[in-house]
Design a protein around this motif. Structure first.
Motif, PDB file in Angstrom:
ATOM      1  N   PHE A 211       0.845  -1.187   0.000  1.00 41.90           N
ATOM      2  CA  PHE A 211       0.000   0.000   0.000  1.00 41.90           C
ATOM      3  C   PHE A 211       0.880   1.236   0.000  1.00 41.90           C
ATOM      4  CE2 PHE A 211      -3.597  -2.219   2.583  1.00 41.90           C
ATOM      5  CZ  PHE A 211      -3.959  -2.925   1.457  1.00 41.90           C
ATOM      6  N   PRO A 212       0.707   2.083  -0.993  1.00 43.27           N
ATOM      7  CA  PRO A 212       1.496   3.316  -1.011  1.00 43.27           C
ATOM      8  C   PRO A 212       1.059   4.220   0.138  1.00 43.27           C
ATOM      9  CG  PRO A 212      -0.079   3.273  -2.815  1.00 43.27           C
ATOM     10  CD  PRO A 212      -0.202   1.974  -2.108  1.00 43.27           C
ATOM     11  N   LYS A 213       2.009   4.817   0.810  1.00 42.38           N
ATOM     12  CA  LYS A 213       1.684   5.617   1.993  1.00 42.38           C
ATOM     13  C   LYS A 213       1.558   7.100   1.682  1.00 42.38           C
ATOM     14  CE  LYS A 213       1.695   2.000   4.530  1.00 42.38           C
ATOM     15  NZ  LYS A 213       0.456   1.338   4.764  1.00 42.38           N
ATOM     16  N   THR A 214       2.018   7.510   0.529  1.00 48.48           N
ATOM     17  CA  THR A 214       1.907   8.921   0.172  1.00 48.48           C
ATOM     18  C   THR A 214       1.346   9.054  -1.227  1.00 48.48           C
ATOM     19  OG1 THR A 214       4.154   8.920  -0.693  1.00 48.48           O
ATOM     20  CG2 THR A 214       3.878   9.586   1.607  1.00 48.48           C
ATOM     21  N   GLU A 215       0.851  10.225  -1.522  1.00 50.57           N
ATOM     22  CA  GLU A 215       0.345  10.538  -2.858  1.00 50.57           C
ATOM     23  C   GLU A 215      -0.613   9.473  -3.376  1.00 50.57           C
ATOM     24  OE1 GLU A 215       2.499  12.710  -5.481  1.00 50.57           O
ATOM     25  OE2 GLU A 215       4.093  13.246  -4.107  1.00 50.57           O
ATOM     26  N   MET A 216      -1.701   9.294  -2.637  1.00 51.61           N
ATOM     27  CA  MET A 216      -2.669   8.263  -2.986  1.00 51.61           C
ATOM     28  C   MET A 216      -3.362   8.512  -4.320  1.00 51.61           C
ATOM     29  SD  MET A 216      -4.501   7.448   0.612  1.00 51.61           S
ATOM     30  CE  MET A 216      -4.630   9.136   1.137  1.00 51.61           C
ATOM     31  N   HIS A 217      -3.293   9.737  -4.820  1.00 53.98           N
ATOM     32  CA  HIS A 217      -4.007  10.043  -6.059  1.00 53.98           C
ATOM     33  C   HIS A 217      -3.521   9.194  -7.235  1.00 53.98           C
ATOM     34  CE1 HIS A 217      -0.432  12.574  -6.471  1.00 53.98           C
ATOM     35  NE2 HIS A 217      -0.626  12.473  -7.765  1.00 53.98           N
ATOM     36  N   TRP A 218      -2.270   8.724  -7.190  1.00 50.91           N
ATOM     37  CA  TRP A 218      -1.753   7.949  -8.317  1.00 50.91           C
ATOM     38  C   TRP A 218      -2.474   6.621  -8.476  1.00 50.91           C
ATOM     39  CZ3 TRP A 218       0.251   3.090  -7.968  1.00 50.91           C
ATOM     40  CH2 TRP A 218       0.681   2.661  -6.709  1.00 50.91           C
ATOM     41  N   ILE A 219      -3.021   6.072  -7.396  1.00 55.79           N
ATOM     42  CA  ILE A 219      -3.731   4.798  -7.511  1.00 55.79           C
ATOM     43  C   ILE A 219      -5.004   4.986  -8.336  1.00 55.79           C
ATOM     44  CG2 ILE A 219      -5.091   4.909  -5.366  1.00 55.79           C
ATOM     45  CD1 ILE A 219      -4.397   1.927  -4.993  1.00 55.79           C
ATOM     46  N   THR A 220      -5.642   6.148  -8.192  1.00 56.66           N
ATOM     47  CA  THR A 220      -6.841   6.445  -8.970  1.00 56.66           C
ATOM     48  C   THR A 220      -6.502   6.532 -10.450  1.00 56.66           C
ATOM     49  OG1 THR A 220      -7.715   7.671  -7.087  1.00 56.66           O
ATOM     50  CG2 THR A 220      -8.733   8.091  -9.212  1.00 56.66           C
ATOM     51  N   ALA A 221      -5.425   7.219 -10.773  1.00 58.81           N
ATOM     52  CA  ALA A 221      -5.004   7.368 -12.175  1.00 58.81           C
ATOM     53  C   ALA A 221      -4.622   6.013 -12.774  1.00 58.81           C
ATOM     54  CB  ALA A 221      -3.843   8.345 -12.267  1.00 58.81           C
ATOM     55  N   LYS A 222      -3.910   5.200 -12.019  1.00 60.70           N
ATOM     56  CA  LYS A 222      -3.490   3.879 -12.497  1.00 60.70           C
ATOM     57  C   LYS A 222      -4.709   2.997 -12.776  1.00 60.70           C
ATOM     58  CE  LYS A 222      -0.773   0.190 -12.943  1.00 60.70           C
ATOM     59  NZ  LYS A 222       0.031  -0.071 -14.090  1.00 60.70           N
ATOM     60  N   PHE A 223      -5.681   3.021 -11.862  1.00 60.77           N
ATOM     61  CA  PHE A 223      -6.872   2.190 -12.047  1.00 60.77           C
ATOM     62  C   PHE A 223      -7.683   2.688 -13.240  1.00 60.77           C
ATOM     63  CE2 PHE A 223     -11.174   0.578 -10.803  1.00 60.77           C
ATOM     64  CZ  PHE A 223     -10.867  -0.771 -10.915  1.00 60.77           C
ATOM     65  N   ARG A 224      -7.762   3.992 -13.418  1.00 68.92           N
ATOM     66  CA  ARG A 224      -8.467   4.564 -14.569  1.00 68.92           C
ATOM     67  C   ARG A 224      -7.825   4.071 -15.874  1.00 68.92           C
ATOM     68  NH1 ARG A 224      -8.024   9.889 -13.577  1.00 68.92           N
ATOM     69  NH2 ARG A 224      -9.753   9.778 -12.111  1.00 68.92           N
TER      70      ARG A 224
END
Length: 169
Positions: free
Chosen positions: A91-104
């Motif tokens: 689980f990434p601990k910082t900058e969680m917004h990248w998980i949204t972009a990756k899933f998109r």
């Protein structure tokens, strides 16, 4: 002029299967992360707050971020507990917004409409099809209102046979 949000929806069972099959083959670490969202129904930031010590005896503590009801326990199977414990270090601990972009990006490749938050809708809708009591699902997802759980997050398609969906799940 007020901007109208698009209807939020969960993924169908077929879409969930396509997403998971794709990830299992091409991105195994992502498979576990997305499976965690799908099996816990948590918000993006809540998944990152899970610590090893919050998982025991078939329960996982979700540290809420929105309301006092957001902090809650969710029942999990022994099999899923193992997956969750294996996945926590990723689980990434910082900058969680990248998980949204990756899933998109993954959804675009698969030509499936939705978002990371659609996994939360899917969790709730899956439990509707499985016959889980609505009050239990409300507690698991941390909603203060049963109306929100049932009217906004449960996405029932009248063209889908509920019995078939239950069998797929």
């Amino acid at each position: 002029q007020k901007k109208i949000k698009a209807d939020k929806k969960g993924f169908t069972c077929d879409e969930q299967e396509r997403i998971l099959k794709y990830l299992k083959i091409s991105e195994p670490t992502w498979y576990n992360i997305i499976l965690c969202y799908l099996c816990l129904g948590c918000r993006r930031s809540e998944l990152f707050s899970i610590k090893t010590e919050n998982i025991k005896n078939g329960l996982v503590l979700i540290q809420g971020t929105k309301t006092e009801k957001s902090t809650r326990y969710i029942n999990i199977s022994t099999e899923f507990e193992k997956i969750l414990l294996e996945t926590i270090p990723f689980f990434p601990k910082t900058e969680m917004h990248w998980i949204t972009a990756k899933f998109r990006k993954i959804l675009n490749e698969l030509k499936i409409e939705g978002s990371l938050h659609s996994l939360r809708h899917s969790f709730i809708t899956n439990h509707y099809y499985l016959g889980t009591p609505a009050k239990q699902v409300q507690a698991w997802v941390g909603h203060s209102s049963i109306q929100m759980t049932m009217d906004i997050y449960t996405n029932i398609d009248p063209q889908i046979n509920a019995k078939e969906e239950k069998n797929k799940l």
